[in-house]
Motif scaffolding. Structure first.
Motif, mmCIF file in Angstrom:
data_model
loop_
_atom_site.group_PDB
_atom_site.id
_atom_site.type_symbol
_atom_site.label_atom_id
_atom_site.label_comp_id
_atom_site.label_asym_id
_atom_site.label_seq_id
_atom_site.Cartn_x
_atom_site.Cartn_y
_atom_site.Cartn_z
ATOM 1 N N LEU A 1 -9.955 13.528 0.138
ATOM 2 C CA LEU A 1 -9.288 14.513 0.999
ATOM 3 C C LEU A 1 -8.462 15.500 0.177
ATOM 4 C CD1 LEU A 1 -8.305 12.198 3.993
ATOM 5 C CD2 LEU A 1 -10.045 13.994 3.973
ATOM 6 N N LEU B 1 -15.728 6.785 13.592
ATOM 7 C CA LEU B 1 -16.171 7.951 12.820
ATOM 8 C C LEU B 1 -15.914 9.245 13.586
ATOM 9 C CD1 LEU B 1 -19.525 6.438 11.542
ATOM 10 C CD2 LEU B 1 -17.691 7.259 10.053
ATOM 11 N N ASN C 1 -5.964 10.288 6.452
ATOM 12 C CA ASN C 1 -6.171 8.949 5.909
ATOM 13 C C ASN C 1 -5.118 7.974 6.456
ATOM 14 O OD1 ASN C 1 -7.653 7.287 4.032
ATOM 15 N ND2 ASN C 1 -6.010 7.495 2.526
ATOM 16 N N HIS D 1 -12.225 10.203 13.551
ATOM 17 C CA HIS D 1 -11.840 10.741 12.243
ATOM 18 C C HIS D 1 -12.429 12.140 12.046
ATOM 19 C CE1 HIS D 1 -9.906 10.260 8.441
ATOM 20 N NE2 HIS D 1 -11.004 10.302 7.730
ATOM 21 N N GLU D 2 -13.643 12.340 12.526
ATOM 22 C CA GLU D 2 -14.259 13.669 12.439
ATOM 23 C C GLU D 2 -13.404 14.700 13.184
ATOM 24 O OE1 GLU D 2 -18.390 13.694 13.584
ATOM 25 O OE2 GLU D 2 -18.382 15.838 14.027
ATOM 26 N N ARG E 1 -21.750 13.944 20.690
ATOM 27 C CA ARG E 1 -20.623 14.234 19.798
ATOM 28 C C ARG E 1 -20.974 15.398 18.883
ATOM 29 N NH1 ARG E 1 -19.978 7.745 18.756
ATOM 30 N NH2 ARG E 1 -18.592 7.365 20.525
ATOM 31 N N ILE F 1 -0.140 5.092 0.928
ATOM 32 C CA ILE F 1 -1.291 5.813 1.468
ATOM 33 C C ILE F 1 -0.942 7.281 1.630
ATOM 34 C CG2 ILE F 1 -2.971 5.893 3.349
ATOM 35 C CD1 ILE F 1 -1.867 3.041 4.109
ATOM 36 N N GLY F 2 -1.734 8.142 1.026
ATOM 37 C CA GLY F 2 -1.525 9.582 1.135
ATOM 38 C C GLY F 2 -2.614 10.243 1.956
ATOM 39 N N GLN F 3 -2.418 11.504 2.236
ATOM 40 C CA GLN F 3 -3.313 12.354 3.031
ATOM 41 C C GLN F 3 -3.212 11.997 4.523
ATOM 42 O OE1 GLN F 3 -5.070 15.043 2.695
ATOM 43 N NE2 GLN F 3 -5.125 15.348 0.465
ATOM 44 N N GLY G 1 -17.342 5.283 17.339
ATOM 45 C CA GLY G 1 -16.097 5.858 17.864
ATOM 46 C C GLY G 1 -15.079 6.115 16.778
ATOM 47 N N GLN H 1 -18.099 16.314 9.288
ATOM 48 C CA GLN H 1 -16.979 16.410 8.333
ATOM 49 C C GLN H 1 -17.326 15.690 7.019
ATOM 50 O OE1 GLN H 1 -14.229 18.028 7.946
ATOM 51 N NE2 GLN H 1 -13.914 18.989 9.948
ATOM 52 N N HIS I 1 -15.356 0.307 17.525
ATOM 53 C CA HIS I 1 -16.746 0.361 17.069
ATOM 54 C C HIS I 1 -16.950 1.541 16.120
ATOM 55 C CE1 HIS I 1 -16.300 2.664 20.767
ATOM 56 N NE2 HIS I 1 -17.251 3.455 20.322
ATOM 57 N N GLU I 2 -17.930 1.374 15.235
ATOM 58 C CA GLU I 2 -18.141 2.323 14.141
ATOM 59 C C GLU I 2 -18.301 3.768 14.634
ATOM 60 O OE1 GLU I 2 -21.859 2.006 11.893
ATOM 61 O OE2 GLU I 2 -20.697 2.332 10.057
ATOM 62 N N GLU J 1 -8.372 9.031 0.080
ATOM 63 C CA GLU J 1 -7.235 9.926 -0.213
ATOM 64 C C GLU J 1 -7.610 10.940 -1.294
ATOM 65 O OE1 GLU J 1 -3.581 7.825 -1.021
ATOM 66 O OE2 GLU J 1 -2.712 9.509 -2.113
ATOM 67 N N GLN K 1 -5.938 7.306 10.099
ATOM 68 C CA GLN K 1 -7.055 6.384 10.249
ATOM 69 C C GLN K 1 -6.579 4.946 10.058
ATOM 70 O OE1 GLN K 1 -11.617 6.704 8.822
ATOM 71 N NE2 GLN K 1 -10.171 6.595 7.157
ATOM 72 N N PHE K 2 -5.728 4.753 9.064
ATOM 73 C CA PHE K 2 -5.174 3.437 8.777
ATOM 74 C C PHE K 2 -4.315 2.937 9.940
ATOM 75 C CE2 PHE K 2 -1.284 1.306 7.202
ATOM 76 C CZ PHE K 2 -1.827 0.150 6.666
ATOM 77 N N LEU L 1 0.828 -1.210 0.000
ATOM 78 C CA LEU L 1 0.000 0.000 0.000
ATOM 79 C C LEU L 1 0.860 1.257 0.000
ATOM 80 C CD1 LEU L 1 -2.648 -0.997 2.712
ATOM 81 C CD2 LEU L 1 -3.024 -0.872 0.237
ATOM 82 N N ASN M 1 -15.713 12.454 5.909
ATOM 83 C CA ASN M 1 -16.069 11.397 6.854
ATOM 84 C C ASN M 1 -17.479 10.859 6.567
ATOM 85 O OD1 ASN M 1 -15.331 9.939 9.269
ATOM 86 N ND2 ASN M 1 -16.627 11.310 10.485
ATOM 87 N N LEU N 1 -10.292 15.465 11.181
ATOM 88 C CA LEU N 1 -10.535 16.313 10.014
ATOM 89 C C LEU N 1 -10.783 17.756 10.435
ATOM 90 C CD1 LEU N 1 -12.619 13.839 7.832
ATOM 91 C CD2 LEU N 1 -10.293 14.638 7.406
#
Lengths: 242, 242
Positions: B103, A96, A76, A99-100, B56, A71-73, A94, B73, A91-92, B100, A79-80, A69, B76, A103
């Motif tokens: 973003l 999200l 991103n 990441h919010e 949140r 991976i840019g940004q 948390g 965001q 969990h989804e 990526e 997150q990875f 891989l 997101n 950003l």
């Protein structure tokens, strides 16, 4: 090596957000553009940007090689890495939310950069000093309190003890918050001295992250590039309203 | 209803990137701030931003309610919707790549906004016209060609037929690319007429997305707010170098 990080070798910049996660995770990584020799240095970074023989060329550094891989940004990459190294909720909701928050910090970072480069990133600061004064004044008066106040509110709401932005456990967003406060302290010491009184939780978080053993070791090492006036966070006294 | 979208009711803005995904997905959604009555309108949006009783709180619109989740965001939200509605690749590499690209478009969008507001988002355009001229000139000369050239290169590289940014299937990034080209065509018709010659693939992608049945129906509907000079994409003839 688990990872190859590519970022400009003389500044913290956006690469620093990735470095902090790699350091806290205890990951093995190369900081390719800071090394010398074959396949290293800025030339190796530029090769990716030119995009030849690269399936998914990044637009700009930082970018991270992880196995096959690329991976840019920054957000991103975080997150990875966050998912891989338990630096993000599982969990989804948390995930999200983390990441919010990241950003929103990315938005803040652009505004910080533009205090000294409101006209063009490609021009010198000296060529846009007048505009920078206007922009920095507005930033310190309106935008900085709004952003810091927001993160203060997030920490105040964190029902489980205010320890970290997304709950009881450290995430990559906390590492980024640390870096943003550290950078702002360097760039705008007067304005931040004022802000510290109103945003105690944000500053306390900065302190807690700074004292984590791996982060403290990293900050004391030569791997941490000192702040300087080529990066995102620059100290120009004339822009820092006391 | 599957979703409640919250965004300023009189502009496309960042909300439009979410609307396009919801429309292409055929999702049932309310555009809450554009409705009237109890629990609707801008007041409903402001209530979220004030953050009371919200675990949140988002920093700014757009944000999306999906069951118990409140997601802020733009990128997101798109990542979330893309996974749910088959508008993103399923494998990790493709998912990361799509995000990526998104973003990078988010970065471009900030630069587009700042052509008319280089000093402060809170000031009128009229109060920063001189600075806007400088910034827009630099943007059209350096930044716009760099960004569009990048996406052109990405489409040229797409080994499987150049159809979409991330491969053979439409993703949320393509919908965003459509919106960015549409907005730039509105804001900078002269500069974009020039760009069209060099970035044929980007413009062809815009055309392909525009003709998709659900997108075409949406664009022809009253749900699509016309471009105007309060949004991100504004047409000021003096900023558009021919």
């Amino acid at each position: 090596m688990d990872y190859q990080l590519y970022y400009w070798p003389t500044i913290q910049g956006r690469g620093e957000f990735v470095r902090l996660v790699l350091e806290e995770a205890g990951a093995r990584y190369r900081d390719v553009a800071r090394e010398t020799g074959k396949g290293a240095g800025v030339a190796a970074l530029i090769r990716f940007l030119n995009g030849r023989n690269i399936e998914r060329p990044p637009f700009a550094p930082p970018f991270l090689e992880a196995g096959k891989l690329v991976i840019g940004q920054t957000a991103n990459i975080l997150q990875f890495l966050g998912a891989r190294h338990s630096l993000a909720p599982k969990h989804e909701g948390g995930r999200l939310w983390t990441h919010e928050l990241q950003l929103t910090m990315a938005d803040l970072l652009v505004e910080i950069h533009d205090t000294h480069h409101p006209v063009a990133a490609g021009l010198y600061y000296e060529d846009q000093k007048k505009e920078a004064r206007r922009r920095a004044a507005d930033f310190l008066k309106h935008r900085l309190p709004k952003f810091l106040g927001y993160f203060e509110q997030v920490l105040a709401k964190s029902a489980r003890g205010e320890n970290y932005l997304a709950g009881m456990r450290l995430t990559y967003a906390d590492l980024s918050m640390f870096q943003i406060v550290a950078g702002l302290n360097y760039a705008f010491p007067c304005a931040m001295a004022k802000a510290a009184r109103k945003c105690r939780r944000v500053f306390a978080l900065h302190g807690r992250v700074q004292e984590r053993p791996r982060i403290a070791a990293y900050l004391a090492s030569p791997r941490r590039i000192p702040f300087n006036d080529e990066g995102i966070f620059r100290h120009y006294a004339e822009l820092d309203a006391g």
